[in-house]
Design a protein around this motif. Sequence first.
Motif, PDB file in Angstrom:
ATOM      1  N   SER A 191      27.251 -49.937   2.470  1.00  0.00           N
ATOM      2  CA  SER A 191      27.340 -48.477   2.409  1.00  0.00           C
ATOM      3  C   SER A 191      26.156 -47.917   1.640  1.00  0.00           C
ATOM      4  O   SER A 191      25.577 -48.581   0.773  1.00  0.00           O
ATOM      5  CB  SER A 191      28.643 -48.035   1.727  1.00  0.00           C
ATOM      6  OG  SER A 191      28.693 -48.493   0.379  1.00  0.00           O
ATOM      7  N   PHE A 192      25.821 -46.696   1.991  1.00  0.00           N
ATOM      8  CA  PHE A 192      24.880 -45.904   1.203  1.00  0.00           C
ATOM      9  C   PHE A 192      25.626 -44.672   0.718  1.00  0.00           C
ATOM     10  O   PHE A 192      26.347 -44.022   1.499  1.00  0.00           O
ATOM     11  CB  PHE A 192      23.663 -45.497   2.046  1.00  0.00           C
ATOM     12  CG  PHE A 192      22.610 -46.552   2.123  1.00  0.00           C
ATOM     13  CD1 PHE A 192      21.476 -46.489   1.326  1.00  0.00           C
ATOM     14  CD2 PHE A 192      22.748 -47.634   2.977  1.00  0.00           C
ATOM     15  CE1 PHE A 192      20.501 -47.478   1.390  1.00  0.00           C
ATOM     16  CE2 PHE A 192      21.787 -48.621   3.051  1.00  0.00           C
ATOM     17  CZ  PHE A 192      20.662 -48.548   2.251  1.00  0.00           C
ATOM     18  N   GLU A 193      25.456 -44.366  -0.564  1.00  0.00           N
ATOM     19  CA  GLU A 193      26.133 -43.221  -1.168  1.00  0.00           C
ATOM     20  C   GLU A 193      25.113 -42.175  -1.603  1.00  0.00           C
ATOM     21  O   GLU A 193      24.027 -42.524  -2.080  1.00  0.00           O
ATOM     22  CB  GLU A 193      26.955 -43.653  -2.392  1.00  0.00           C
ATOM     23  CG  GLU A 193      28.009 -44.706  -2.102  1.00  0.00           C
ATOM     24  CD  GLU A 193      27.487 -46.135  -2.184  1.00  0.00           C
ATOM     25  OE1 GLU A 193      28.166 -47.050  -1.673  1.00  0.00           O
ATOM     26  OE2 GLU A 193      26.379 -46.324  -2.746  1.00  0.00           O
ATOM     27  N   PHE A 230      21.469 -53.548  12.254  1.00  0.00           N
ATOM     28  CA  PHE A 230      22.508 -52.882  11.479  1.00  0.00           C
ATOM     29  C   PHE A 230      23.286 -51.966  12.405  1.00  0.00           C
ATOM     30  O   PHE A 230      22.701 -51.130  13.096  1.00  0.00           O
ATOM     31  CB  PHE A 230      21.923 -52.068  10.330  1.00  0.00           C
ATOM     32  CG  PHE A 230      22.963 -51.415   9.460  1.00  0.00           C
ATOM     33  CD1 PHE A 230      23.572 -52.130   8.446  1.00  0.00           C
ATOM     34  CD2 PHE A 230      23.349 -50.101   9.668  1.00  0.00           C
ATOM     35  CE1 PHE A 230      24.551 -51.545   7.638  1.00  0.00           C
ATOM     36  CE2 PHE A 230      24.315 -49.506   8.878  1.00  0.00           C
ATOM     37  CZ  PHE A 230      24.912 -50.228   7.862  1.00  0.00           C
ATOM     38  N   CYS A 231      24.605 -52.133  12.424  1.00  0.00           N
ATOM     39  CA  CYS A 231      25.465 -51.346  13.313  1.00  0.00           C
ATOM     40  C   CYS A 231      26.108 -50.219  12.526  1.00  0.00           C
ATOM     41  O   CYS A 231      27.076 -50.425  11.788  1.00  0.00           O
ATOM     42  CB  CYS A 231      26.536 -52.245  13.927  1.00  0.00           C
ATOM     43  SG  CYS A 231      25.878 -53.683  14.792  1.00  0.00           S
ATOM     44  N   GLY A 232      25.562 -49.021  12.648  1.00  0.00           N
ATOM     45  CA  GLY A 232      26.095 -47.874  11.938  1.00  0.00           C
ATOM     46  C   GLY A 232      27.454 -47.478  12.486  1.00  0.00           C
ATOM     47  O   GLY A 232      27.650 -47.438  13.703  1.00  0.00           O
ATOM     48  N   GLU A 233      28.381 -47.166  11.590  1.00  0.00           N
ATOM     49  CA  GLU A 233      29.737 -46.844  12.002  1.00  0.00           C
ATOM     50  C   GLU A 233      30.075 -45.366  11.832  1.00  0.00           C
ATOM     51  O   GLU A 233      30.545 -44.725  12.749  1.00  0.00           O
ATOM     52  CB  GLU A 233      30.740 -47.707  11.215  1.00  0.00           C
ATOM     53  CG  GLU A 233      30.831 -49.129  11.715  1.00  0.00           C
ATOM     54  CD  GLU A 233      31.304 -49.174  13.161  1.00  0.00           C
ATOM     55  OE1 GLU A 233      32.333 -48.557  13.491  1.00  0.00           O
ATOM     56  OE2 GLU A 233      30.623 -49.816  13.967  1.00  0.00           O
ATOM     57  N   SER A 234      29.865 -44.826  10.664  1.00  0.00           N
ATOM     58  CA  SER A 234      30.227 -43.418  10.452  1.00  0.00           C
ATOM     59  C   SER A 234      29.491 -42.898   9.229  1.00  0.00           C
ATOM     60  O   SER A 234      29.025 -43.673   8.389  1.00  0.00           O
ATOM     61  CB  SER A 234      31.741 -43.273  10.254  1.00  0.00           C
ATOM     62  OG  SER A 234      32.121 -41.910  10.204  1.00  0.00           O
ATOM     63  N   ALA A 281      23.237 -33.928   3.054  1.00  0.00           N
ATOM     64  CA  ALA A 281      23.574 -35.178   2.371  1.00  0.00           C
ATOM     65  C   ALA A 281      23.614 -36.361   3.334  1.00  0.00           C
ATOM     66  O   ALA A 281      23.099 -37.443   3.024  1.00  0.00           O
ATOM     67  CB  ALA A 281      24.910 -35.042   1.640  1.00  0.00           C
ATOM     68  N   SER A 282      24.214 -36.185   4.503  1.00  0.00           N
ATOM     69  CA  SER A 282      24.275 -37.303   5.442  1.00  0.00           C
ATOM     70  C   SER A 282      22.897 -37.602   6.024  1.00  0.00           C
ATOM     71  O   SER A 282      22.582 -38.759   6.318  1.00  0.00           O
ATOM     72  CB  SER A 282      25.279 -37.014   6.564  1.00  0.00           C
ATOM     73  OG  SER A 282      24.917 -35.863   7.298  1.00  0.00           O
ATOM     74  N   LYS A 283      22.059 -36.577   6.191  1.00  0.00           N
ATOM     75  CA  LYS A 283      20.703 -36.803   6.676  1.00  0.00           C
ATOM     76  C   LYS A 283      19.912 -37.655   5.692  1.00  0.00           C
ATOM     77  O   LYS A 283      19.163 -38.564   6.087  1.00  0.00           O
ATOM     78  CB  LYS A 283      19.985 -35.467   6.908  1.00  0.00           C
ATOM     79  CG  LYS A 283      20.567 -34.637   8.042  1.00  0.00           C
ATOM     80  CD  LYS A 283      19.811 -33.322   8.186  1.00  0.00           C
ATOM     81  CE  LYS A 283      20.406 -32.479   9.299  1.00  0.00           C
ATOM     82  NZ  LYS A 283      19.703 -31.171   9.433  1.00  0.00           N
ATOM     83  N   VAL A 284      20.088 -37.376   4.415  1.00  0.00           N
ATOM     84  CA  VAL A 284      19.412 -38.155   3.385  1.00  0.00           C
ATOM     85  C   VAL A 284      19.893 -39.600   3.417  1.00  0.00           C
ATOM     86  O   VAL A 284      19.098 -40.547   3.335  1.00  0.00           O
ATOM     87  CB  VAL A 284      19.642 -37.519   1.997  1.00  0.00           C
ATOM     88  CG1 VAL A 284      19.223 -38.469   0.883  1.00  0.00           C
ATOM     89  CG2 VAL A 284      18.886 -36.203   1.890  1.00  0.00           C
ATOM     90  N   ALA A 285      21.209 -39.799   3.546  1.00  0.00           N
ATOM     91  CA  ALA A 285      21.757 -41.154   3.630  1.00  0.00           C
ATOM     92  C   ALA A 285      21.174 -41.896   4.831  1.00  0.00           C
ATOM     93  O   ALA A 285      20.805 -43.077   4.736  1.00  0.00           O
ATOM     94  CB  ALA A 285      23.276 -41.095   3.721  1.00  0.00           C
ATOM     95  N   PHE A 286      21.075 -41.215   5.951  1.00  0.00           N
ATOM     96  CA  PHE A 286      20.555 -41.820   7.182  1.00  0.00           C
ATOM     97  C   PHE A 286      19.105 -42.249   6.998  1.00  0.00           C
ATOM     98  O   PHE A 286      18.731 -43.377   7.348  1.00  0.00           O
ATOM     99  CB  PHE A 286      20.683 -40.813   8.327  1.00  0.00           C
ATOM    100  CG  PHE A 286      20.298 -41.350   9.677  1.00  0.00           C
ATOM    101  CD1 PHE A 286      21.237 -41.995  10.465  1.00  0.00           C
ATOM    102  CD2 PHE A 286      19.008 -41.204  10.159  1.00  0.00           C
ATOM    103  CE1 PHE A 286      20.889 -42.492  11.724  1.00  0.00           C
ATOM    104  CE2 PHE A 286      18.658 -41.692  11.416  1.00  0.00           C
ATOM    105  CZ  PHE A 286      19.603 -42.337  12.193  1.00  0.00           C
TER     106      PHE A 286
END
Length: 215
Positions: A129-131, A151-155, A163-168
């Motif tokens: 995970s990335f937080e 790497f198989c991204g799930e959600s 925030a999710s863009k940064v994680a991605f």
Amino acid sequence: MYFLTKELYFPPVEEASFEGILAVGGDLSTERLLLAYRSGVFPWFSDDEPILWWSPSERMVVNPHNYKVSKSIRNILNRDLFKITMNKDFEAVIYNCQKIERKGQVDTWITDDIIESYTKLHQLGKAISFEVWQNDELVGGLYGVDLGHVFCGESMFSKVSNASKVAFVMLVEYLKENNYVLLDCQLHNDYLEQLGAFEISRNAFMRILNAKKTN
């Protein structure tokens, strides 16, 4: 469509239906999940459905080595608005992915059984995970299955803008630094396309998946 038993087996991905469904049933054991991902298959189903296993004819992916970070996201990263960690709180990430409200989505495929199974994968070092943190609060993140070269991204989830863009982006940079050959985003959606993902054929995906990691 194949109906799975207790036997650890998946049919060839070419046997998937037009919609991409390959098999029904089985279980969510760590052994079956790892076999699934290594075979180009992933689970996706609602709480009131049997376990459905998918291998779509088109796969949404990112090549980490060719990925270009947008100027807007680079500016956000340079402003240090967020703190990004890896594997600090996997369970909180997957729980938030389950609970976050999504536009046009009534329910979630992330059932309690999914949370339990992928948490076990994480404990085995097979899911990461990335937080994304802001003022010590978890505001975004993502998780997925780590095959070593793919790497198989799930959600992913986001409680504040970007925030999710940064994680991605941080995930993609991690994959590039560690010589992964592909980020598998599974199915097309507009958000992933905006982030720079694109579709390749199942055959092309399987060739990459079956190739050994290069160092």
